[in-house]
Design a protein around this motif. Sequence first.
Motif, PDB file in Angstrom:
ATOM      1  N   UNK A   1       0.831  -1.209   0.000  1.00 29.85           N
ATOM      2  CA  UNK A   1       0.000   0.000   0.000  1.00 29.85           C
ATOM      3  C   UNK A   1       0.863   1.255   0.000  1.00 29.85           C
ATOM      4  N   UNK A   2       2.019   1.174   0.638  1.00 26.78           N
ATOM      5  CA  UNK A   2       2.938   2.311   0.668  1.00 26.78           C
ATOM      6  C   UNK A   2       3.745   2.429  -0.620  1.00 26.78           C
ATOM      7  N   UNK A   3       4.234   1.296  -1.138  1.00 26.35           N
ATOM      8  CA  UNK A   3       5.216   1.352  -2.230  1.00 26.35           C
ATOM      9  C   UNK A   3       4.600   1.444  -3.621  1.00 26.35           C
ATOM     10  N   UNK A   4       3.439   0.836  -3.850  1.00 26.84           N
ATOM     11  CA  UNK A   4       2.867   0.839  -5.197  1.00 26.84           C
ATOM     12  C   UNK A   4       2.608   2.262  -5.703  1.00 26.84           C
ATOM     13  N   UNK A   5       2.033   3.169  -4.915  1.00 31.21           N
ATOM     14  CA  UNK A   5       1.876   4.548  -5.408  1.00 31.21           C
ATOM     15  C   UNK A   5       3.211   5.209  -5.761  1.00 31.21           C
ATOM     16  N   UNK A   6       4.284   4.837  -5.074  1.00 33.77           N
ATOM     17  CA  UNK A   6       5.602   5.397  -5.391  1.00 33.77           C
ATOM     18  C   UNK A   6       6.077   4.897  -6.753  1.00 33.77           C
ATOM     19  N   UNK A   7       5.851   3.594  -7.028  1.00 37.05           N
ATOM     20  CA  UNK A   7       6.193   3.065  -8.349  1.00 37.05           C
ATOM     21  C   UNK A   7       5.368   3.764  -9.435  1.00 37.05           C
ATOM     22  N   UNK A   8       4.097   3.986  -9.167  1.00 32.53           N
ATOM     23  CA  UNK A   8       3.250   4.676 -10.141  1.00 32.53           C
ATOM     24  C   UNK A   8       3.738   6.097 -10.381  1.00 32.53           C
ATOM     25  N   UNK A   9       4.132   6.782  -9.310  1.00 33.34           N
ATOM     26  CA  UNK A   9       4.624   8.148  -9.444  1.00 33.34           C
ATOM     27  C   UNK A   9       5.873   8.221 -10.313  1.00 33.34           C
ATOM     28  N   UNK A  10       6.677   7.164 -10.280  1.00 29.83           N
ATOM     29  CA  UNK A  10       7.890   7.120 -11.096  1.00 29.83           C
ATOM     30  C   UNK A  10       7.599   6.686 -12.534  1.00 29.83           C
ATOM     31  N   UNK A  11       6.338   6.416 -12.856  1.00 26.60           N
ATOM     32  CA  UNK A  11       5.956   6.083 -14.221  1.00 26.60           C
ATOM     33  C   UNK A  11       6.031   4.612 -14.557  1.00 26.60           C
ATOM     34  N   UNK A  12       6.181   3.736 -13.563  1.00 22.48           N
ATOM     35  CA  UNK A  12       6.256   2.303 -13.840  1.00 22.48           C
ATOM     36  C   UNK A  12       4.885   1.793 -14.261  1.00 22.48           C
ATOM     37  N   UNK A  13       4.840   1.032 -15.342  1.00 28.13           N
ATOM     38  CA  UNK A  13       3.573   0.576 -15.899  1.00 28.13           C
ATOM     39  C   UNK A  13       3.234  -0.852 -15.505  1.00 28.13           C
ATOM     40  N   UNK A  14       4.228  -1.605 -15.024  1.00 28.54           N
ATOM     41  CA  UNK A  14       4.016  -3.002 -14.710  1.00 28.54           C
ATOM     42  C   UNK A  14       4.837  -3.350 -13.474  1.00 28.54           C
ATOM     43  N   UNK A  15       4.245  -4.085 -12.547  1.00 23.60           N
ATOM     44  CA  UNK A  15       4.941  -4.501 -11.332  1.00 23.60           C
ATOM     45  C   UNK A  15       4.677  -5.988 -11.115  1.00 23.60           C
ATOM     46  N   UNK A  16       5.748  -6.767 -10.983  1.00 26.14           N
ATOM     47  CA  UNK A  16       5.628  -8.206 -10.765  1.00 26.14           C
ATOM     48  C   UNK A  16       6.013  -8.508  -9.320  1.00 26.14           C
ATOM     49  N   UNK A  17       5.034  -9.000  -8.552  1.00 20.21           N
ATOM     50  CA  UNK A  17       5.237  -9.362  -7.154  1.00 20.21           C
ATOM     51  C   UNK A  17       5.308 -10.883  -7.081  1.00 20.21           C
ATOM     52  N   UNK A  18       6.451 -11.415  -6.709  1.00 17.15           N
ATOM     53  CA  UNK A  18       6.654 -12.861  -6.661  1.00 17.15           C
ATOM     54  C   UNK A  18       6.684 -13.326  -5.207  1.00 17.15           C
ATOM     55  N   UNK A  19       5.919 -14.365  -4.904  1.00 12.91           N
ATOM     56  CA  UNK A  19       5.846 -14.934  -3.562  1.00 12.91           C
ATOM     57  C   UNK A  19       6.353 -16.362  -3.641  1.00 12.91           C
TER      58      UNK A  19
END
Length: 286
Positions: free
Chosen positions: A231-249
């Motif tokens: 919840x904290x980090x995803x908006x930061x990635x969006x602000x930097x213009x990242x279009x895709x985020x892969x979260x691996x568990x």
Amino acid sequence: MELLIVTGQSGAGKTRVINALEDIGFYCVDNIPPALLGGFADLAYAPSAARRDRTAIVIDARSGKMFRELPDALAELRHRHIPYRILFLEAASEVLLRRYKETRRRHPLLEECDGSLEDAIREERRLLMPIRQSADYVIDTTSLSPSQLRGRIVSIFEGDIVPMLISCLSFGFRNGLPHDADLVFDVRCLPNPYYVPELKEHDGTEKAVYDYVMDSPESHEMVQKLEELLAFSIPLYQREGKSQLVIAVGCTGGRHRSVAVACRLAAHLRQLGYKIELSHRDKDRR
């Protein structure tokens, strides 16, 4: 006008990607030399041109030694303030080797590398590294079927407004790390259903296994902290213009704990309004 440059490793699936892009309305041009990129952009953006809302251009090692001019061609577009995005495709070397042996096609850099396919793949990866680092989208096709690759393209580009695509992926550490992961969470510390006889042969998508993993106090606290981190980090990635985020568990085998936690995180992020793609790389492996 949307200008998409498709590039990446030979054998990684660019032909299938172009077919998928055409199906969702892109005008596609395959295999042009980097030196023609600026002229093509001028033609596409000219006021008198027949405007195409979405255009994709494939530029790769088939253009031979001219391919080394691609970084300069992209720098020229940036200097001239011509907007573009880059879709980069890659795959593990052993998979590329197998694909070339199955199709019997020649790698574009084979002659430069004295006929060694392994060296050609290695050299192409080296040449492409600067492009990969600046790409807007990176897709690793190592474990993707043709239909899964098509689904990934449709998920990213379909619609007038493309929000960040978040991929939640479960995997097993014994089968290696996912090559395209941005964030990797290790959940091998959580209770393991593998050692419960009635749960061993089931997986984390099933309620009994999911409940066994998620009902422990340590699982509840860990997942809560992961949700807070995202919840904290995803908006930061969006602000930097990242279009895709892969979260691996990841857990040991990729069938129980990682699957359950990936499902939980995906459901939580959907509730927050994010566009989520959920997959389980190793769930059906034995």
